[in-house]
Design a protein around this motif. Structure first.
Motif, PDB file in Angstrom:
ATOM      1  N   SER A  14       0.841  -1.200   0.000  1.00 27.39           N
ATOM      2  CA  SER A  14       0.000   0.000   0.000  1.00 27.39           C
ATOM      3  C   SER A  14       0.876   1.250   0.000  1.00 27.39           C
ATOM      4  O   SER A  14       1.730   1.401   0.875  1.00 27.39           O
ATOM      5  CB  SER A  14      -0.892   0.011   1.237  1.00 27.39           C
ATOM      6  OG  SER A  14      -1.525   1.263   1.365  1.00 27.39           O
ATOM      7  N   PRO A  15       0.663   2.150  -0.961  1.00 28.63           N
ATOM      8  CA  PRO A  15       1.463   3.381  -0.964  1.00 28.63           C
ATOM      9  C   PRO A  15       1.197   4.266   0.249  1.00 28.63           C
ATOM     10  O   PRO A  15       2.011   5.097   0.600  1.00 28.63           O
ATOM     11  CB  PRO A  15       1.047   4.093  -2.253  1.00 28.63           C
ATOM     12  CG  PRO A  15      -0.090   3.351  -2.822  1.00 28.63           C
ATOM     13  CD  PRO A  15      -0.242   2.063  -2.087  1.00 28.63           C
ATOM     14  N   SER A  16       0.084   4.043   0.944  1.00 25.95           N
ATOM     15  CA  SER A  16      -0.207   4.848   2.136  1.00 25.95           C
ATOM     16  C   SER A  16       0.807   4.587   3.249  1.00 25.95           C
ATOM     17  O   SER A  16       1.004   5.435   4.126  1.00 25.95           O
ATOM     18  CB  SER A  16      -1.620   4.584   2.639  1.00 25.95           C
ATOM     19  OG  SER A  16      -1.732   3.255   3.106  1.00 25.95           O
ATOM     20  N   SER A  17       1.469   3.425   3.217  1.00 26.19           N
ATOM     21  CA  SER A  17       2.471   3.124   4.240  1.00 26.19           C
ATOM     22  C   SER A  17       3.682   4.039   4.126  1.00 26.19           C
ATOM     23  O   SER A  17       4.490   4.119   5.047  1.00 26.19           O
ATOM     24  CB  SER A  17       2.907   1.663   4.158  1.00 26.19           C
ATOM     25  OG  SER A  17       3.605   1.426   2.948  1.00 26.19           O
ATOM     26  N   LEU A  18       3.805   4.730   2.997  1.00 23.38           N
ATOM     27  CA  LEU A  18       4.926   5.640   2.805  1.00 23.38           C
ATOM     28  C   LEU A  18       4.581   7.092   3.110  1.00 23.38           C
ATOM     29  O   LEU A  18       5.436   7.962   3.007  1.00 23.38           O
ATOM     30  CB  LEU A  18       5.446   5.533   1.365  1.00 23.38           C
ATOM     31  CG  LEU A  18       5.959   4.148   0.973  1.00 23.38           C
ATOM     32  CD1 LEU A  18       6.365   4.129  -0.483  1.00 23.38           C
ATOM     33  CD2 LEU A  18       7.107   3.730   1.868  1.00 23.38           C
ATOM     34  N   SER A  19       3.342   7.352   3.502  1.00 20.94           N
ATOM     35  CA  SER A  19       2.979   8.729   3.853  1.00 20.94           C
ATOM     36  C   SER A  19       3.751   9.108   5.121  1.00 20.94           C
ATOM     37  O   SER A  19       3.996   8.260   5.980  1.00 20.94           O
ATOM     38  CB  SER A  19       1.480   8.864   4.066  1.00 20.94           C
ATOM     39  OG  SER A  19       1.095   8.252   5.265  1.00 20.94           O
ATOM     40  N   PRO A  20       4.149  10.370   5.243  1.00 20.36           N
ATOM     41  CA  PRO A  20       4.960  10.758   6.401  1.00 20.36           C
ATOM     42  C   PRO A  20       4.340  10.394   7.748  1.00 20.36           C
ATOM     43  O   PRO A  20       5.054   9.915   8.631  1.00 20.36           O
ATOM     44  CB  PRO A  20       5.088  12.280   6.239  1.00 20.36           C
ATOM     45  CG  PRO A  20       4.981  12.493   4.772  1.00 20.36           C
ATOM     46  CD  PRO A  20       3.986  11.462   4.300  1.00 20.36           C
ATOM     47  N   SER A  21       3.051  10.580   7.929  1.00 22.65           N
ATOM     48  CA  SER A  21       2.466  10.293   9.241  1.00 22.65           C
ATOM     49  C   SER A  21       2.526   8.809   9.572  1.00 22.65           C
ATOM     50  O   SER A  21       2.826   8.423  10.707  1.00 22.65           O
ATOM     51  CB  SER A  21       1.023  10.794   9.315  1.00 22.65           C
ATOM     52  OG  SER A  21       0.222  10.147   8.335  1.00 22.65           O
ATOM     53  N   VAL A  22       2.279   7.942   8.606  1.00 18.37           N
ATOM     54  CA  VAL A  22       2.316   6.491   8.841  1.00 18.37           C
ATOM     55  C   VAL A  22       3.754   6.014   9.016  1.00 18.37           C
ATOM     56  O   VAL A  22       4.064   5.279   9.951  1.00 18.37           O
ATOM     57  CB  VAL A  22       1.622   5.732   7.685  1.00 18.37           C
ATOM     58  CG1 VAL A  22       1.786   4.228   7.841  1.00 18.37           C
ATOM     59  CG2 VAL A  22       0.149   6.108   7.613  1.00 18.37           C
ATOM     60  N   PHE A  23       4.641   6.461   8.115  1.00 21.12           N
ATOM     61  CA  PHE A  23       6.039   6.023   8.199  1.00 21.12           C
ATOM     62  C   PHE A  23       6.699   6.528   9.482  1.00 21.12           C
ATOM     63  O   PHE A  23       7.411   5.783  10.148  1.00 21.12           O
ATOM     64  CB  PHE A  23       6.839   6.470   6.974  1.00 21.12           C
ATOM     65  CG  PHE A  23       8.263   6.001   7.015  1.00 21.12           C
ATOM     66  CD1 PHE A  23       8.570   4.673   6.741  1.00 21.12           C
ATOM     67  CD2 PHE A  23       9.288   6.856   7.364  1.00 21.12           C
ATOM     68  CE1 PHE A  23       9.872   4.220   6.800  1.00 21.12           C
ATOM     69  CE2 PHE A  23      10.599   6.409   7.429  1.00 21.12           C
ATOM     70  CZ  PHE A  23      10.892   5.092   7.143  1.00 21.12           C
ATOM     71  N   ASP A  24       6.467   7.800   9.840  1.00 18.26           N
ATOM     72  CA  ASP A  24       7.068   8.345  11.059  1.00 18.26           C
ATOM     73  C   ASP A  24       6.623   7.569  12.297  1.00 18.26           C
ATOM     74  O   ASP A  24       7.430   7.285  13.181  1.00 18.26           O
ATOM     75  CB  ASP A  24       6.703   9.829  11.232  1.00 18.26           C
ATOM     76  CG  ASP A  24       7.439  10.729  10.259  1.00 18.26           C
ATOM     77  OD1 ASP A  24       8.236  10.231   9.437  1.00 18.26           O
ATOM     78  OD2 ASP A  24       7.190  11.951  10.314  1.00 18.26           O
TER      79      ASP A  24
END
Length: 119
Positions: A14-24
């Motif tokens: 899922s590309p959402s896993s790379l969003s800053p809030s999720v990754f941080d």
């Protein structure tokens, strides 16, 4: 830098896993849970190629010189720009040492100017 030899099915990621809030959040949790190790444990980690233990580890550094020494031992990029290791993200340099196991090099005692701290 070493080319990944393991196939990755990007359609299942899922590309959402790379969003800053999720990754941080993911990175912060992993760093906080990681066991703090010292220089001696780093030698053991390198010689065993990440084996001989379980879970993530973190090793603190206080200066670029100290970071560069650890980076050289690990065979990763050891240069910096404006006092920030080029391989860092928010003061953390994640180094994969085994399947799903990381060694996190973390700046101790504050952050360089312009660096947004994670921890």
């Amino acid at each position: 830098i070493q080319l990944n030899t393991n196939p990755v099915d990007f359609s299942a990621v899922s590309p959402s896993s790379l969003s800053p809030s999720v990754f941080d959040a993911w990175l912060k949790e992993r760093v906080e849970r990681a066991e703090e190790v010292g220089r001696a444990a780093l030698h053991q980690l390198i010689s065993s190629k990440g084996g001989g233990g379980s879970g993530d580890a973190k090793l603190y550094f206080s200066s670029h010189r100290e970071f560069a020494g650890y980076a050289s031992m690990l065979g990763i990029m050891n240069d910096e720009k404006a006092g920030i290791p080029r391989t860092s993200y928010r003061g953390v340099v994640p180094v994969p040492v085994a399947a799903d196991r990381y060694l996190f090099l973390v700046r101790r005692g504050g952050h360089a100017e312009g660096e947004v701290p994670l921890v």
